[in-house]
Design a protein around this motif. Structure first.
Motif, PDB file in Angstrom:
ATOM      1  N   ALA A 104       0.736 -30.864 -35.812  1.00 25.60           N
ATOM      2  CA  ALA A 104       0.717 -30.434 -37.221  1.00 25.60           C
ATOM      3  C   ALA A 104      -0.047 -31.449 -38.080  1.00 25.60           C
ATOM      4  CB  ALA A 104       2.152 -30.263 -37.740  1.00 25.60           C
ATOM      5  N   CYS A 105       0.125 -32.741 -37.788  1.00 23.42           N
ATOM      6  CA  CYS A 105      -0.584 -33.782 -38.546  1.00 23.42           C
ATOM      7  C   CYS A 105      -2.090 -33.678 -38.315  1.00 23.42           C
ATOM      8  CB  CYS A 105      -0.109 -35.173 -38.108  1.00 23.42           C
ATOM      9  SG  CYS A 105       1.582 -35.511 -38.596  1.00 23.42           S
ATOM     10  N   HIS A 106      -2.457 -33.482 -37.063  1.00 26.92           N
ATOM     11  CA  HIS A 106      -3.879 -33.344 -36.735  1.00 26.92           C
ATOM     12  C   HIS A 106      -4.469 -32.125 -37.449  1.00 26.92           C
ATOM     13  CE1 HIS A 106      -7.579 -32.782 -34.565  1.00 26.92           C
ATOM     14  NE2 HIS A 106      -7.149 -31.627 -34.089  1.00 26.92           N
ATOM     15  N   GLU A 107      -3.743 -31.016 -37.403  1.00 28.31           N
ATOM     16  CA  GLU A 107      -4.245 -29.783 -38.043  1.00 28.31           C
ATOM     17  C   GLU A 107      -4.355 -29.972 -39.562  1.00 28.31           C
ATOM     18  OE1 GLU A 107      -2.493 -26.620 -34.749  1.00 28.31           O
ATOM     19  OE2 GLU A 107      -1.534 -26.723 -36.721  1.00 28.31           O
ATOM     20  N   ALA A 108      -3.408 -30.712 -40.134  1.00 27.97           N
ATOM     21  CA  ALA A 108      -3.448 -30.956 -41.583  1.00 27.97           C
ATOM     22  C   ALA A 108      -4.691 -31.771 -41.963  1.00 27.97           C
ATOM     23  CB  ALA A 108      -2.177 -31.682 -42.024  1.00 27.97           C
ATOM     24  N   ALA A 109      -5.037 -32.733 -41.109  1.00 27.86           N
ATOM     25  CA  ALA A 109      -6.236 -33.533 -41.404  1.00 27.86           C
ATOM     26  C   ALA A 109      -7.480 -32.641 -41.370  1.00 27.86           C
ATOM     27  CB  ALA A 109      -6.356 -34.686 -40.401  1.00 27.86           C
ATOM     28  N   GLU A 110      -7.539 -31.748 -40.373  1.00 29.38           N
ATOM     29  CA  GLU A 110      -8.679 -30.827 -40.284  1.00 29.38           C
ATOM     30  C   GLU A 110      -8.728 -29.905 -41.509  1.00 29.38           C
ATOM     31  OE1 GLU A 110     -10.969 -30.796 -37.920  1.00 29.38           O
ATOM     32  OE2 GLU A 110     -10.027 -32.342 -36.684  1.00 29.38           O
TER      33      GLU A 110
END
Ligand code: C5P
Length: 242
Positions: A104-110
């Motif tokens: 979820a953190c990775h997707e939020a950065a994207e």
């Protein structure tokens, strides 16, 4: 060749502003034109420091928001986006928060890149250096600290995160484990002869970078020096000369 191999020494040193907002501004005034990265931690953020992130970024600094998020995926997704919106260039999350949380953190950065045109690096805390094996066992983790740190580091990078925070003592094995492109940020750095404060497992700036750190975090040896700029520049020179 890793993506951080070409970084200049100046761009590798992150100055930890562990103080109130006024002192942080005064330090930023001094370090402007010298330091690239400033680290804003939760003490400063919850002392009215969040607006400082944008303010300091607008002045040309890169801002490491040491947020140490750990919550359900929905909440950390929003938190990473909020931090990105406030101008953070790097945020931290706890690697123990689960694969779903890390993804979820990775997707939020994207998603931040799409919505704000700005994407922070997201890196994971593995095992807090303040914890020993006994304390880890009390929260149910019975494998060794190095095994736990390695497992969480691998999980973080496999979940799309950019890297980890670790002690300079672990930097070499983490670099071998995570490969050349991971961000490896090490606090616990002390120039030769500097006061240790409450840090125990320390390395010099040059040793930390030689061991595989892409970036080092230095607080009091710079912020409490009589001349913070001279202290910063001597660390830069030490890394350049390694
Ligand atoms: O003043 P000093 O150089 O010890 O500051 C180190 C910074 O790195 C502080 O902001 C501290 O919170 C942070 N840090 C640390 N050890 C960790 C993780 C973060 O010292 N394991």
């Amino acid at each position: 060749m890793g993506r951080f191999d070409d970084l200049s020494a100046r761009d590798r040193v992150m100055v930890a502003l562990d103080c109130g907002p006024e002192e942080a501004r005064a330090l930023a005034d001094k370090l402007e034109g010298h330091a690239t990265w400033l680290k804003v931690g939760i003490t400063l953020i919850y002392d009215g420091g969040l607006p400082l992130v944008k303010e300091l970024r607008d002045r040309g600094f890169k801002i490491f928001v040491d947020s140490k998020f750990h919550d359900i995926p929905h909440q950390v997704r929003g938190a990473v986006m909020s931090a990105a919106h406030s101008g953070a260039d790097l945020v931290t999350v706890h690697g123990s928060g689960s694969e779903k949380m890390l993804v979820a953190c990775h997707e939020a950065a994207e998603q931040s890149l799409v919505e704000f045109g700005h994407k922070p690096y997201v890196i994971a805390i593995t095992v807090l250096t303040s914890m020993d094996a006994e304390e880890l066992a009390m929260v149910g983790v019975t494998r060794s600290i190095p095994d736990q740190a390695a497992a969480l580091a691998k999980l973080a990078v496999d979940s799309g995160l950019d890297g980890i925070v670790c002690s300079p003592m672990e930097a070499r094995e983490m670099r071998e484990l995570l490969g050349p492109d991971a961000l490896i940020v090490t606090p616990g750095v002390r120039p030769a002869g500097a006061a240790l404060g409450d840090q125990s497992r320390v390395a010099t700036p040059a040793a930390a970078v030689n061991a595989g750190a892409s970036h080092i975090v230095v607080g009091r040896p710079i912020t409490q020096a009589g001349d913070p700029v001279a202290a910063f520049e001597s660390i830069v020179a030490e890394i350049e000369a390694r």
